[in-house]
Design an enzyme around this catalytic site. Structure first.
Site, PDB file in Angstrom:
ATOM      1  CD  GLU A 129      -2.860  -1.088   2.386  1.00 55.70           C
ATOM      2  OE1 GLU A 129      -2.809  -0.141   3.215  1.00 55.70           O
ATOM      3  OE2 GLU A 129      -3.729  -1.971   2.396  1.00 55.70           O
ATOM      4  N   GLY A 133       5.147  -1.113   2.522  1.00 59.97           N
ATOM      5  CA  GLY A 133       5.177  -2.501   2.102  1.00 59.97           C
ATOM      6  C   GLY A 133       5.803  -3.405   3.159  1.00 59.97           C
ATOM      7  CB  ILE A 159      -0.116  -3.837  -8.160  1.00 56.18           C
ATOM      8  CG1 ILE A 159      -0.438  -3.315  -6.752  1.00 56.18           C
ATOM      9  CG2 ILE A 159      -0.649  -5.259  -8.379  1.00 56.18           C
ATOM     10  CD1 ILE A 159       0.342  -3.980  -5.621  1.00 56.18           C
ATOM     11  CD  GLU A 244       6.064 -11.642  -3.088  1.00 58.41           C
ATOM     12  OE1 GLU A 244       5.018 -12.175  -3.482  1.00 58.41           O
ATOM     13  OE2 GLU A 244       6.272 -10.431  -3.113  1.00 58.41           O
ATOM     14  NE  ARG A 245       9.928 -12.280   1.416  1.00 65.50           N
ATOM     15  CZ  ARG A 245       9.453 -11.989   2.606  1.00 65.50           C
ATOM     16  NH1 ARG A 245       9.597 -12.842   3.600  1.00 65.50           N
ATOM     17  NH2 ARG A 245       8.830 -10.844   2.816  1.00 65.50           N
ATOM     18  N   GLY A 345      32.963   1.987 -21.234  1.00 66.78           N
ATOM     19  CA  GLY A 345      31.916   2.944 -21.608  1.00 66.78           C
ATOM     20  C   GLY A 345      30.759   2.331 -22.378  1.00 66.78           C
TER      21      GLY A 345
HETATM   22  C1  FAD Z   1       8.588  -1.982  -9.643  1.00 61.35           C
HETATM   23  C2  FAD Z   1       7.994  -2.560  -8.398  1.00 61.35           C
HETATM   24  C3  FAD Z   1       7.182  -3.668  -8.494  1.00 61.35           C
HETATM   25  C4  FAD Z   1       6.571  -4.178  -7.345  1.00 61.35           C
HETATM   26  N1  FAD Z   1       5.676  -5.220  -7.465  1.00 61.35           N
HETATM   27  C5  FAD Z   1       4.841  -5.488  -6.424  1.00 61.35           C
HETATM   28  C6  FAD Z   1       3.702  -6.339  -6.611  1.00 61.35           C
HETATM   29  O1  FAD Z   1       3.463  -6.866  -7.704  1.00 61.35           O
HETATM   30  N2  FAD Z   1       2.865  -6.519  -5.554  1.00 61.35           N
HETATM   31  C7  FAD Z   1       3.085  -5.951  -4.348  1.00 61.35           C
HETATM   32  O2  FAD Z   1       2.269  -6.138  -3.448  1.00 61.35           O
HETATM   33  N3  FAD Z   1       4.159  -5.151  -4.134  1.00 61.35           N
HETATM   34  C8  FAD Z   1       5.034  -4.900  -5.151  1.00 61.35           C
HETATM   35  N4  FAD Z   1       6.114  -4.056  -4.982  1.00 61.35           N
HETATM   36  C9  FAD Z   1       6.310  -3.434  -3.682  1.00 61.35           C
HETATM   37  C10 FAD Z   1       7.571  -3.865  -2.961  1.00 61.35           C
HETATM   38  O3  FAD Z   1       7.465  -5.187  -2.506  1.00 61.35           O
HETATM   39  C11 FAD Z   1       7.790  -2.849  -1.837  1.00 61.35           C
HETATM   40  O4  FAD Z   1       8.209  -1.636  -2.455  1.00 61.35           O
HETATM   41  C12 FAD Z   1       8.796  -3.299  -0.799  1.00 61.35           C
HETATM   42  O5  FAD Z   1       8.284  -4.373  -0.063  1.00 61.35           O
HETATM   43  C13 FAD Z   1       9.173  -2.167   0.164  1.00 61.35           C
HETATM   44  O6  FAD Z   1       8.055  -1.497   0.640  1.00 61.35           O
HETATM   45  P1  FAD Z   1       8.019   0.110   0.569  1.00 61.35           P
HETATM   46  O7  FAD Z   1       8.352   0.505  -0.800  1.00 61.35           O
HETATM   47  O8  FAD Z   1       6.720   0.561   1.122  1.00 61.35           O
HETATM   48  O9  FAD Z   1       9.194   0.582   1.494  1.00 61.35           O
HETATM   49  P2  FAD Z   1       9.138   0.771   3.098  1.00 61.35           P
HETATM   50  O10 FAD Z   1       8.445  -0.388   3.707  1.00 61.35           O
HETATM   51  O11 FAD Z   1       8.632   2.118   3.395  1.00 61.35           O
HETATM   52  O12 FAD Z   1      10.689   0.697   3.465  1.00 61.35           O
HETATM   53  C14 FAD Z   1      11.558   1.810   3.253  1.00 61.35           C
HETATM   54  C15 FAD Z   1      12.955   1.438   3.777  1.00 61.35           C
HETATM   55  O13 FAD Z   1      12.882   1.151   5.182  1.00 61.35           O
HETATM   56  C16 FAD Z   1      13.446  -0.122   5.433  1.00 61.35           C
HETATM   57  N5  FAD Z   1      12.719  -0.770   6.535  1.00 61.35           N
HETATM   58  C17 FAD Z   1      11.386  -0.790   6.751  1.00 61.35           C
HETATM   59  N6  FAD Z   1      11.114  -1.501   7.854  1.00 61.35           N
HETATM   60  C18 FAD Z   1      12.305  -1.945   8.339  1.00 61.35           C
HETATM   61  C19 FAD Z   1      12.683  -2.740   9.455  1.00 61.35           C
HETATM   62  N7  FAD Z   1      11.780  -3.237  10.298  1.00 61.35           N
HETATM   63  N8  FAD Z   1      14.000  -2.989   9.641  1.00 61.35           N
HETATM   64  C20 FAD Z   1      14.927  -2.515   8.784  1.00 61.35           C
HETATM   65  N9  FAD Z   1      14.616  -1.749   7.710  1.00 61.35           N
HETATM   66  C21 FAD Z   1      13.326  -1.479   7.494  1.00 61.35           C
HETATM   67  C22 FAD Z   1      13.255  -0.909   4.136  1.00 61.35           C
HETATM   68  O14 FAD Z   1      14.150  -2.001   4.049  1.00 61.35           O
HETATM   69  C23 FAD Z   1      13.522   0.175   3.116  1.00 61.35           C
HETATM   70  O15 FAD Z   1      14.906   0.317   2.948  1.00 61.35           O
HETATM   71  C24 FAD Z   1       6.819  -3.589  -6.085  1.00 61.35           C
HETATM   72  C25 FAD Z   1       7.693  -2.499  -5.997  1.00 61.35           C
HETATM   73  C26 FAD Z   1       8.264  -1.977  -7.123  1.00 61.35           C
HETATM   74  C27 FAD Z   1       9.150  -0.762  -7.001  1.00 61.35           C
END
Ligand code: FAD
Length: 412
Positions: A129, A133, A159, A244-245, A345
């Protein structure tokens, strides 16, 4: 590659995927997706389905091949050479399919899993969301019960497949007050009234997979589309995180292998100071380092595949899966980065696909759970085992001359 460690059926699946990737994926498709003149390659997914390559692990009854992870990781590596978008679209039926297969009813498998594996329905997973994430169980999208329906409201972002998928697997709160782990349900949501997609992002890489933001406004979802039980998504999430992973990990191997091969060939042709650049230690050692990293990552991913095949799901499986995802994606990043360095390059231009692979590789350390979240899982599961005190190994702490100086062992 060390074919002798694989079974004949593993080699056959790998070669089938390799042949598909070589012969049935036009170069133009990759270029159009990267240029975003093509936003969602439905035909590619249908072609994979036509070759029975989607959801290899699921039983034949539902359209899979009844194989195991030891097979799937080999196919994933092959598809991974196409880059992150096409590998992800290959993987989504495996990811969403896991939830339907393990927790769904036979009716849901008939209605959704079968058509997904047949390429008749395309899927996306909607977990992330705008508010975050990593903190997945803080999700705020809500599904309120209204007779035989849930009324789904909220939004998801990033997504893959938002722009083209027919079916979304959505996690939403079905309990307004309970803590997230006891408040979220997994729903299968067909594209229809109230579901709107916006293409709001310019992505660095991993383009053409239809990534977007999805809005749900009073979407009516039949209760029959609930996977497992209401508020029971915690278990489903944990299970789904295996494919997923693992799909990220397997795909990363292929991407890294592709970049390394391009760079190694280049180094054998390109000359500087009157000799092939691979004769410079600064270049050939990068190739050696990359190969070593890649073989180590592959070994970890394959070991993890065998562990999942033996144990199903457990704390140890979660640790191994997280290690694989983290190590394979960091390896891919390092290998592609070094490949670009070896190319000089020209590696930075679109004369070679290294720059595209590098843009794709960067995402792999972020999506499907960031590598920081992988670290959280890895150390958590390790400590859980370590402190359980069940080890039968030698007490090495006692192997010091003054080990009995208890007064010196101060911890607070
Ligand atoms: C191109 C793209 C495709 C994607 N595809 C999908 C999809 O198909 N479906 C889907 O549901 N999602 C998808 N995602 C989402 C993706 O899984 C999330 O972006 C990711 O899980 C991180 O969530 P966030 O972006 O909200 O970052 P945040 O959760 O806000 O994290 C920001 C930073 O804080 C760090 N952080 C947060 N919590 C902790 C903690 N407890 N300890 C240490 N560090 C922490 C994170 O590691 C990161 O460096 C996609 C993302 C992208 C960019």
């Amino acid at each position: 590659m060390s074919d002798f460690v694989y079974s004949p059926s593993q080699i056959a699946v790998r070669d089938e995927a390799r042949t598909f990737v070589r012969d049935e994926v036009p170069r133009q498709l990759l270029l159009d997706m990267d240029a975003e003149t093509l936003r969602y390659p439905r035909e590619y997914i249908q072609k994979l389905a036509g070759r029975n390559l989607l959801g290899l692990r699921f039983p034949k009854e539902w359209g899979g091949r009844g194989l195991d992870w030891a097979h799937e990781v080999l196919a994933l590596e092959e598809v991974g050479v196409l880059g992150a978008s096409l590998a992800c679209l290959f993987s989504l039926p495996s990811i969403v399919g896991e939830a339907i297969h393990v927790f769904g009813t036979d009716e849901q498998k008939e209605k959704y899993l079968k058509p997904v594996l047949a390429g008749e329905l395309t899927v996306a997973e909607a977990l992330t969301e705008p508010r975050g994430g990593s903190d997945f169980f803080g999700a705020t999208a809500s599904a309120e019960r209204d007779g035989d329906y849930y009324i789904l409201n909220g939004q998801k972002r990033f997504i893959v497949g938002a722009e083209g998928a027919d079916l979304f697997m959505v996690y939403a709160r079905t309990h307004p007050d309970a803590p997230g782990r006891k408040a979220i349900s997994a729903l299968l949501v067909k594209r229809g009234p109230g579901l709107e997609v916006q293409h709001v992002y310019g992505l660095m890489g991993t383009r053409g997979g239809g990534t977007g933001r999805v809005y749900f406004r009073d979407v009516r979802v039949p209760v029959a589309n609930l996977i497992g039980h209401e508020n029971g998504a915690f278990e489903i999430f944990n299970q789904m995180m295996i494919p997923e992973r693992m799909t990220s990990a397997g795909g990363a191997l292929g991407l890294a292998r592709a970049a390394l091969e391009i760079a190694a060939r280049y180094a054998d042709r390109r000359k500087a100071f009157g000799q092939k650049i691979r004769e410079f230690e600064g270049v050939s050692f990068k190739v050696a380092e990359s190969l070593t990293r890649l073989d180590a990552a592959r070994a970890l991913v394959h070991e993890t595949a065998r562990v999942i095949d033996s144990l199903g799901n457990s704390g140890y499986v979660r640790r191994m899966v997280s290690e694989s995802k983290k190590f394979a994606t960091e390896t891919a990043w390092a290998v592609v980065n070094d490949a670009m360095q070896v190319m000089g390059g020209i590696g930075y231009t679109n004369v070679y696909p290294i720059e595209r692979l590098l843009r794709d590789a960067r995402l792999m350390m972020i999506w499907t759970g960031t590598n920081e979240i992988m670290n959280l899982v890895i150390q958590h599961e390790y400590y859980r085992d370590l402190l359980a005190g069940t080890s039968s190994a030698r007490d090495v702490e006692a192997d010091a001359a003054n080990a009995d100086a208890e007064g010196e062992k101060v911890y607070e």
